[in-house]
Design a protein around this motif. Structure first.
Motif, mmCIF file in Angstrom:
data_model
loop_
_atom_site.group_PDB
_atom_site.id
_atom_site.type_symbol
_atom_site.label_atom_id
_atom_site.label_comp_id
_atom_site.label_asym_id
_atom_site.label_seq_id
_atom_site.Cartn_x
_atom_site.Cartn_y
_atom_site.Cartn_z
ATOM 1 N N UNK A 1 -64.834 121.511 65.438
ATOM 2 C CA UNK A 1 -64.571 120.396 64.525
ATOM 3 C C UNK A 1 -64.732 120.884 63.093
ATOM 4 N N UNK A 2 -63.743 120.620 62.261
ATOM 5 C CA UNK A 2 -63.794 121.045 60.859
ATOM 6 C C UNK A 2 -64.064 119.833 59.972
ATOM 7 N N UNK A 3 -65.076 119.954 59.129
ATOM 8 C CA UNK A 3 -65.536 118.853 58.289
ATOM 9 C C UNK A 3 -65.336 119.199 56.825
ATOM 10 N N UNK A 4 -64.841 118.241 56.047
ATOM 11 C CA UNK A 4 -64.771 118.370 54.595
ATOM 12 C C UNK A 4 -65.921 117.572 54.005
ATOM 13 N N UNK A 5 -66.838 118.256 53.339
ATOM 14 C CA UNK A 5 -67.988 117.624 52.694
ATOM 15 C C UNK A 5 -67.688 117.470 51.206
ATOM 16 N N UNK A 6 -67.793 116.239 50.711
ATOM 17 C CA UNK A 6 -67.536 115.954 49.292
ATOM 18 C C UNK A 6 -68.836 115.421 48.705
ATOM 19 N N UNK A 7 -69.551 116.277 47.997
ATOM 20 C CA UNK A 7 -70.892 115.941 47.504
ATOM 21 C C UNK A 7 -71.192 116.760 46.255
#
Length: 219
Positions: A1-7
């Motif tokens: 699973x590939x996750x895009x973290x925007x923080x």
């Protein structure tokens, strides 16, 4: 699973990225809402973890732009905005879930698992190229009617090639699919995975385009 973290919080972003990678997720981390749309155009992601209080374009604006463009990627908001109107606004804007900061990592993991279960309940999605079939939910691979046992990264690599079968995908693009943008990658890691795929699927299925990348043959 590939996750895009925007923080944009460096300490929190670093901690989340390290923890999720330890859980065997591929995680890419960006720090502003203006980067979201481009990131999703340049790579396939299964989930976006989205802060709202971002510099420039905030998370709510970024979310509305995604949904206005009919991008269906699941979005889990992570925000310190804990009032009911904030949570309602986020969900109404198109978020799939909303988690209030500060939160425990175990709760975030549970929310991600719940999202994965909901995806598993949807109709089976298959990528079919000739006699090759990949179940994008279970990651099962079948060639000529026979199941083929692949590692997780081999399957992710094969899916990336199969989604754009017939097109040449660059080395950088494929490494991003496997490892994300910032994870250290050994220089020959991609070649090793390609070698293993050829041993298991046959040497004619994946073509090397020297100096460019690799192509899944469609004939």
């Amino acid at each position: 699973m590939r996750i895009l973290l925007v923080e944009d919080d460096q300490l929190l972003g670093d901690g989340l990225q390290c923890a999720l990678r330890a859980d065997h997720f591929t995680v890419d981390w960006i720090t502003s809402g203006s980067e979201v749309e481009g990131a999703l155009k340049n790579g396939h992601f299964d989930l976006v973890l989205l802060d709202l209080g971002l510099p420039g374009m905030d998370g709510m604006q970024a979310l509305r732009r995604l949904r206005a463009g009919d991008n269906p990627v699941p979005v889990l908001i992570l925000s310190a905005r804990d009032q009911l109107p904030d949570r309602v606004a986020g969900l109404d804007a198109g978020a799939d879930d909303y988690l209030v900061k500060p939160f425990e990592m175990d709760e975030l993991r549970a929310r991600i698992r719940a999202r994965m279960r909901r995806l598993a309940d949807q109709p089976v999605q298959q990528i079919v190229v000739g006699t090759l079939a990949i179940n994008s939910d279970t990651l099962e691979v079948v060639l000529n009617g026979e199941p083929v046992a692949l590692s997780r990264r081999e399957t992710v690599l094969l899916m990336a090639l199969a989604r754009d079968a017939g097109r040449v995908l660059t080395r950088d693009r494929l490494e991003q699919e496997l490892y994300g943008w910032s994870e250290d990658v050994e220089s020959n890691a991609l070649e090793v995975h390609i070698h293993h795929l050829r041993k298991k699927l046959g040497t004619d299925l994946i073509r090397t385009v020297r100096g460019v990348g690799y192509q899944l043959v469609t004939r």
